[in-house]
Design an enzyme around this catalytic site. Structure first.
Site, PDB file in Angstrom:
ATOM      1  N   ASP A  13      37.950 -43.399 -51.204  1.00 26.84           N
ATOM      2  CA  ASP A  13      38.586 -43.635 -52.503  1.00 26.84           C
ATOM      3  C   ASP A  13      37.735 -43.183 -53.685  1.00 26.84           C
ATOM      4  O   ASP A  13      37.798 -43.754 -54.780  1.00 26.84           O
ATOM      5  CB  ASP A  13      38.944 -45.137 -52.674  1.00 26.84           C
ATOM      6  N   LYS A  16      38.866 -38.096 -54.219  1.00 30.07           N
ATOM      7  CA  LYS A  16      38.943 -36.782 -53.547  1.00 30.07           C
ATOM      8  C   LYS A  16      40.253 -36.079 -53.859  1.00 30.07           C
ATOM      9  O   LYS A  16      40.286 -34.876 -54.102  1.00 30.07           O
ATOM     10  CB  LYS A  16      38.811 -36.950 -52.017  1.00 30.07           C
ATOM     11  N   GLY A  40      44.634 -42.467 -48.524  1.00 30.32           N
ATOM     12  CA  GLY A  40      45.564 -42.478 -49.657  1.00 30.32           C
ATOM     13  C   GLY A  40      44.895 -41.707 -50.772  1.00 30.32           C
ATOM     14  O   GLY A  40      43.913 -42.165 -51.334  1.00 30.32           O
ATOM     15  N   HIS A  41      45.375 -40.501 -51.029  1.00 24.01           N
ATOM     16  CA  HIS A  41      44.757 -39.627 -52.035  1.00 24.01           C
ATOM     17  C   HIS A  41      45.694 -39.493 -53.221  1.00 24.01           C
ATOM     18  O   HIS A  41      46.822 -39.016 -53.079  1.00 24.01           O
ATOM     19  CB  HIS A  41      44.455 -38.246 -51.423  1.00 24.01           C
ATOM     20  N   GLN A 224      38.636 -40.463 -46.106  1.00 23.64           N
ATOM     21  CA  GLN A 224      37.629 -41.526 -46.026  1.00 23.64           C
ATOM     22  C   GLN A 224      36.317 -41.062 -46.695  1.00 23.64           C
ATOM     23  O   GLN A 224      36.376 -40.270 -47.616  1.00 23.64           O
ATOM     24  CB  GLN A 224      37.397 -41.971 -44.574  1.00 23.64           C
ATOM     25  N   SER A 413      34.739 -36.434 -63.697  1.00 18.92           N
ATOM     26  CA  SER A 413      36.114 -36.830 -63.966  1.00 18.92           C
ATOM     27  C   SER A 413      36.111 -37.978 -64.967  1.00 18.92           C
ATOM     28  O   SER A 413      35.358 -38.940 -64.825  1.00 18.92           O
ATOM     29  CB  SER A 413      36.788 -37.226 -62.656  1.00 18.92           C
TER      30      SER A 413
HETATM   31  P1  GDP Z   1      40.714 -40.736 -52.739  1.00 18.40           P
HETATM   32  O1  GDP Z   1      41.142 -41.519 -51.554  1.00 18.40           O
HETATM   33  O2  GDP Z   1      39.265 -40.348 -52.664  1.00 18.40           O
HETATM   34  O3  GDP Z   1      41.585 -39.557 -53.029  1.00 18.40           O
HETATM   35  O4  GDP Z   1      40.830 -41.721 -53.989  1.00 18.40           O
HETATM   36  P2  GDP Z   1      42.083 -42.698 -54.318  1.00 18.40           P
HETATM   37  O5  GDP Z   1      43.200 -41.889 -54.820  1.00 18.40           O
HETATM   38  O6  GDP Z   1      42.326 -43.625 -53.190  1.00 18.40           O
HETATM   39  O7  GDP Z   1      41.443 -43.610 -55.458  1.00 18.40           O
HETATM   40  C1  GDP Z   1      40.995 -43.077 -56.653  1.00 18.40           C
HETATM   41  C2  GDP Z   1      41.763 -43.726 -57.796  1.00 18.40           C
HETATM   42  O8  GDP Z   1      41.103 -43.471 -59.020  1.00 18.40           O
HETATM   43  C3  GDP Z   1      43.159 -43.174 -57.981  1.00 18.40           C
HETATM   44  O9  GDP Z   1      43.982 -44.175 -58.483  1.00 18.40           O
HETATM   45  C4  GDP Z   1      42.958 -42.064 -59.002  1.00 18.40           C
HETATM   46  O10 GDP Z   1      44.141 -41.791 -59.748  1.00 18.40           O
HETATM   47  C5  GDP Z   1      41.912 -42.680 -59.883  1.00 18.40           C
HETATM   48  N1  GDP Z   1      40.997 -41.739 -60.530  1.00 18.40           N
HETATM   49  C6  GDP Z   1      40.469 -40.590 -60.044  1.00 18.40           C
HETATM   50  N2  GDP Z   1      39.583 -40.057 -60.919  1.00 18.40           N
HETATM   51  C7  GDP Z   1      39.551 -40.911 -61.964  1.00 18.40           C
HETATM   52  C8  GDP Z   1      38.803 -40.934 -63.185  1.00 18.40           C
HETATM   53  O11 GDP Z   1      37.970 -40.095 -63.465  1.00 18.40           O
HETATM   54  N3  GDP Z   1      39.033 -41.995 -64.014  1.00 18.40           N
HETATM   55  C9  GDP Z   1      39.912 -42.972 -63.743  1.00 18.40           C
HETATM   56  N4  GDP Z   1      40.062 -43.958 -64.598  1.00 18.40           N
HETATM   57  N5  GDP Z   1      40.641 -42.969 -62.596  1.00 18.40           N
HETATM   58  C10 GDP Z   1      40.445 -41.967 -61.736  1.00 18.40           C
HETATM   59  P1  IMO Z   2      40.675 -42.372 -48.309  1.00 18.59           P
HETATM   60  O1  IMO Z   2      40.867 -41.052 -47.632  1.00 18.59           O
HETATM   61  C1  IMO Z   2      38.965 -46.381 -48.117  1.00 18.59           C
HETATM   62  C2  IMO Z   2      38.714 -48.225 -44.144  1.00 18.59           C
HETATM   63  C3  IMO Z   2      39.568 -49.435 -43.870  1.00 18.59           C
HETATM   64  C4  IMO Z   2      38.666 -50.177 -42.891  1.00 18.59           C
HETATM   65  C5  IMO Z   2      38.044 -49.049 -42.085  1.00 18.59           C
HETATM   66  C6  IMO Z   2      38.713 -48.791 -40.743  1.00 18.59           C
HETATM   67  O2  IMO Z   2      41.811 -42.794 -49.171  1.00 18.59           O
HETATM   68  O3  IMO Z   2      39.341 -42.449 -48.963  1.00 18.59           O
HETATM   69  P2  IMO Z   2      41.018 -47.649 -40.102  1.00 18.59           P
HETATM   70  O4  IMO Z   2      42.424 -48.036 -40.424  1.00 18.59           O
HETATM   71  O5  IMO Z   2      40.633 -46.300 -40.577  1.00 18.59           O
HETATM   72  O6  IMO Z   2      40.667 -47.862 -38.661  1.00 18.59           O
HETATM   73  O7  IMO Z   2      40.115 -48.718 -40.916  1.00 18.59           O
HETATM   74  O8  IMO Z   2      38.128 -47.889 -42.896  1.00 18.59           O
HETATM   75  N1  IMO Z   2      39.449 -47.028 -44.619  1.00 18.59           N
HETATM   76  C7  IMO Z   2      39.415 -46.586 -45.882  1.00 18.59           C
HETATM   77  N2  IMO Z   2      38.826 -47.095 -46.980  1.00 18.59           N
HETATM   78  N3  IMO Z   2      39.630 -45.206 -48.189  1.00 18.59           N
HETATM   79  C8  IMO Z   2      40.186 -44.660 -47.083  1.00 18.59           C
HETATM   80  O9  IMO Z   2      40.713 -43.431 -47.074  1.00 18.59           O
HETATM   81  C9  IMO Z   2      40.138 -45.371 -45.872  1.00 18.59           C
HETATM   82  N4  IMO Z   2      40.604 -45.143 -44.628  1.00 18.59           N
HETATM   83  C10 IMO Z   2      40.164 -46.159 -43.867  1.00 18.59           C
HETATM   84  O10 IMO Z   2      39.807 -50.175 -45.036  1.00 18.59           O
HETATM   85  O11 IMO Z   2      37.629 -50.812 -43.594  1.00 18.59           O
HETATM   86 MG    MG Z   3      42.082 -43.331 -51.112  1.00 27.14          MG
END
Ligand code: GDP
Ligand code: IMO
Ligand code: MG
Length: 428
Positions: A13, A16, A40-41, A224, A413
């Site tokens: 999270d 990415k 979840g991206h 991840q 960012s």
């Molecule tokens: P990922 O799994 O690495 O793609 O990240 P996620 O999408 O799960 O979580 C990142 C969250 O932060 C999302 O809700 C993005 O919209 C948000 N986000 C990404 N870059 C920024 C930033 O620079 N500032 C803020 N405030 N939010 C951001």
């Molecule tokens: P992105 O790509 C954050 C965590 C779960 C749990 C552990 C194992 O959005 O960064 P799993 O279901 O993979 O066997 O769970 O890994 N986890 C993540 N945490 N971002 C993710 O993906 C994750 N995918 C799995 O919360 O701790």
């Molecule tokens: Mg994510």
């Protein structure tokens, strides 16, 4: 033309999705290499938000090839739902999306085993996403997995399914005390998925290597993060795949000699979802403030993310394991308004100082984090696109990260949206 791996530097999270979407403007191919719909991206364009679970975050751009590699585990129902969701929002997927024949399938019994094994672990639960990811990879390694290619060969699919259900049903009924699965039901369900997905199934390794030899720009999208990697993360509190840069080669069938750059994505602070050690976690109202301001709720499960300070012990480990050539720092804006910002530079456990990330889980669990304090900034950094417009103390924070890591920050960012970003150098 550079082939760049985008990899999470912390516990996932990191943002990415946003970085991949931004860089994909100049890319020809965006390829996912591991994980499944546990990911979840998020991509935000103007006021529209998209969350990708299996489909690469480059799909919103015109004329890009988005490829799901052999290292990804596929829940066909989840993939079909994602494709349909995009189509409903007017995003064309046909002709852009390719799915590896060798990717393993997540089966309904994988979800059941995921849930039940978590229940059995009790207080030691991993806090998985419950999507069946771990059990699907277990079966892949145990050589009893069922792959995408098997789905389009019905007799092969049925034979493998029946063989698997023989021991799986025994486990479900006798150990977990839950209902058994019926081969016929699963067969019919998966044959209907095969029909819907058949147009996307391809020899992705051949196509990708051809694109590489044609000097196309390739982005490899990790899911991840490094600390969730099965080998280099905080085992056993990890996911079941190689999220690190090395996973891009095995997860797509691309030789290491073809990779030119590795871009690590690091949040300006740290978050983690699920259980497991987190040395810089903040368990006071400041942690809650970061969660609310940063919108730190899981993009897949909606669970609140645990929040903490930036951990340079973690980032040094990540830089080493992945061989970062550059990094992106995300969510700098979330730190706006803090008087003091802390950076963890080492851990202390039983009188010993750890400057490098320890392997011993009891040390990671029990250590105290030692911090350097930096002056914060009061001005808003949201949406800033020019490094020179950042407050001096924010610049100093970025410089500090570079100095400790010995890796240049290439992107910063400053907001959720696609254009809220400072680009210091062009990766392509
Ligand atoms: P990922 O799994 O690495 O793609 O990240 P996620 O999408 O799960 O979580 C990142 C969250 O932060 C999302 O809700 C993005 O919209 C948000 N986000 C990404 N870059 C920024 C930033 O620079 N500032 C803020 N405030 N939010 C951001
Ligand atoms: P992105 O790509 C954050 C965590 C779960 C749990 C552990 C194992 O959005 O960064 P799993 O279901 O993979 O066997 O769970 O890994 N986890 C993540 N945490 N971002 C993710 O993906 C994750 N995918 C799995 O919360 O701790
Ligand atoms: Mg994510």
């Amino acid at each position: 033309m550079p082939n760049v791996i985008i990899v999470g530097a912390q516990w996932g999270d990191e943002g990415k999705g946003k970085i991949v979407d931004y860089l994909s403007e100049k890319a020809d191919v965006i390829a996912r290499y591991q994980g499944g719909h546990n990911a979840g991206h998020t991509v935000v364009i103007n006021d529209e938000k998209f969350i990708f679970h299996l489909i690469p975050s480059g799909i919103l751009r015109e004329g890009k090839i988005c490829l799901i590699g052999n290292g990804v585990v596929i829940d066909p129902a989840a993939l079909i739902e994602e494709i349909n969701g995009l189509k409903e929002r007017g995003v064309e997927v046909r002709g852009k999306l390719l799915l590896s024949k060798n990717a393993h399938l997540i089966m309904p019994y994988h979800r059941a085993i995921d849930m039940e094994s978590e229940r059995f672990r009790g207080t030691k639960m991993i806090g998985t996403t419950g999507r069946g990811i771990g059990p699907a990879y277990v079966h892949k390694i145990a050589r009893m997995g069922i792959r995408v290619i098997d789905m389009v060969q019905p007799p092969v699919f049925m034979e493998k399914l029946k063989t698997n259900l023989y021991d799986i049903n025994f486990l479900l009924e006798n150990l977990y005390k839950v209902p058994r699965f019926d081969a016929g039901g699963i067969y019919r369900e998966y044959m209907s998925y095969a029909e819907k997905l058949s147009e996307y199934i391809a020899d992705t390794d051949i196509i990708l290597n051809r694109m590489i030899s044609e000097n196309k720009n390739i982005l490899f999208e990790g899911a991840q993060g490094t600390l969730l990697d099965i080998d280099h993360g905080t085992y056993p509190y990890v996911t079941s795949s190689n999220a690190i840069a090395g996973g891009a080669c095995t997860g797509l069938g691309v030789g290491p000699t073809k990779i030119s750059k590795v871009l690590g994505v690091a949040k300006a602070y740290t978050t983690r979802v699920g259980s497991g050690p987190f040395p810089t976690e903040i368990n006071d109202p400041l942690g809650d403030m970061l969660r609310e301001k940063g919108g730190e709720y899981g993009a897949t499960t909606g669970r609140p993310r645990r929040c903490g300070w930036l951990d340079m012990v973690v980032l040094k480990h990540s830089a080493r394991i992945n061989g970062f050539t550059e990094i992106a720092v995300t969510k700098l804006d979330v730190l706006d308004g803090l008087d003091v910002i802390k950076i963890c530079t080492s851990y202390k456990y039983k009188g010993r100082i750890y400057e490098e990330f320890p392997k011993e889980i009891d040390v990671i669990e029990g250590c105290d984090s030692l911090y350097e304090e930096m002056e914060g900034w009061s001005a808003s950094t949201t949406g800033i696109r020019d490094f020179n417009k950042l407050p001096e103390t924010a610049k100093a924070y970025i410089k500090k990260i570079e100095e400790i890591l010995g890796v240049e920050v290439q992107l910063i960012s400053t907001g959720q949206r696609r254009d809220e970003l400072i680009q210091l150098k062009d990766i392509f």
